[in-house]
Design an enzyme around this catalytic site. Structure first.
Site, PDB file in Angstrom:
ATOM      1  N   HIS A  30      -2.354   3.105 -33.119  1.00  0.00           N
ATOM      2  CA  HIS A  30      -1.887   3.768 -31.892  1.00  0.00           C
ATOM      3  C   HIS A  30      -1.937   2.798 -30.702  1.00  0.00           C
ATOM      4  O   HIS A  30      -0.971   2.682 -29.939  1.00  0.00           O
ATOM      5  CB  HIS A  30      -2.757   5.008 -31.641  1.00  0.00           C
ATOM      6  CG  HIS A  30      -2.440   5.773 -30.397  1.00  0.00           C
ATOM      7  ND1 HIS A  30      -2.023   7.088 -30.412  1.00  0.00           N
ATOM      8  CD2 HIS A  30      -2.474   5.417 -29.084  1.00  0.00           C
ATOM      9  CE1 HIS A  30      -1.816   7.494 -29.164  1.00  0.00           C
ATOM     10  NE2 HIS A  30      -2.089   6.506 -28.339  1.00  0.00           N
TER      11      HIS A  30
ATOM     12  N   HIS B 179       1.063   0.688 -28.378  1.00  0.00           N
ATOM     13  CA  HIS B 179       1.198   0.645 -26.915  1.00  0.00           C
ATOM     14  C   HIS B 179       1.600  -0.754 -26.439  1.00  0.00           C
ATOM     15  O   HIS B 179       2.325  -0.902 -25.459  1.00  0.00           O
ATOM     16  CB  HIS B 179      -0.120   1.013 -26.235  1.00  0.00           C
ATOM     17  CG  HIS B 179      -0.321   2.485 -26.014  1.00  0.00           C
ATOM     18  ND1 HIS B 179       0.537   3.241 -25.251  1.00  0.00           N
ATOM     19  CD2 HIS B 179      -1.293   3.328 -26.431  1.00  0.00           C
ATOM     20  CE1 HIS B 179       0.089   4.506 -25.214  1.00  0.00           C
ATOM     21  NE2 HIS B 179      -1.011   4.586 -25.933  1.00  0.00           N
TER      22      HIS B 179
HETATM   23 NI    NI Z   1      -2.172   6.302 -26.275  1.00  0.00          NI
END
Ligand code: NI
Length: 165
Positions: free
Chosen positions: A133, A137
């Site tokens: 995750h 980003h």
């Molecule tokens: Ni996030």
């Protein structure tokens, strides 16, 4: 240490590809300390630099119960992945929205710490999920991008309604 402002979707910085860190200096270490503080204050399990408005390849992660196992992830590369696993995720940049995301179950990571020392790490389950995750980003990718078209439409409607409220 200070708590930094978290950029929220649809801030364009969340869509930029972040640039590698080249100087492992005191400015970097101060930024990393502030990111850790911000992650803890926000009750997040991870935070990436673009989320605090800095488009650099830096993330911090802590999936431990007692919040003492922080991991500093700079210029990361996922060198291998195995398996697949689905679980619910959220994001500090998309408050209040959660949905199920399928990701690799295990991975091998190569990264640098805040002192510029390279390390390798084998991660499974929640830690592996969180790393994927946060590394997303750094490439301008959000967890909602992994949803089906139908679920993404649901998210758009939810977001529009929330923005109008
Ligand atoms: Ni996030």
């Amino acid at each position: 240490m200070s708590v930094l402002d978290i950029k929220k979707f649809p801030d364009p910085i969340l869509r930029q590809v972040a640039t590698p860190v080249t100087e492992f200096d005191t400015t970097l270490r101060r930024l990393v300390d502030d990111m850790i503080e911000t992650m803890y204050v926000s009750n997040g399990v991870g935070l990436a630099a673009p989320q605090i408005g800095v488009s650099k390849r830096i993330a911090v992660v802590d999936v431990s119960e007692d919040r003492t196992q922080q991991l500093v992830v700079i210029n990361p590369t996922i060198v291998s992945r195995t398996g697949s696993d689905s679980a619910e995720e959220g994001c500090l940049s998309i408050p209040e929205y959660r949905d199920t995301v399928t990701r690799s179950k295990e991975l091998k990571l190569q990264a640098f710490d805040h002192m510029g020392k390279q390390y390798e790490l084998d991660a499974q389950d929640l830690l592996a999920r969180c790393l994927q995750h946060e590394i997303d980003h750094l490439d301008g990718v959000l967890f909602i991008d992994h949803l089906s078209r139908l679920k993404r439409d649901m998210f758009r409607r939810w977001f529009k309604k929330r923005a109008e409220a």
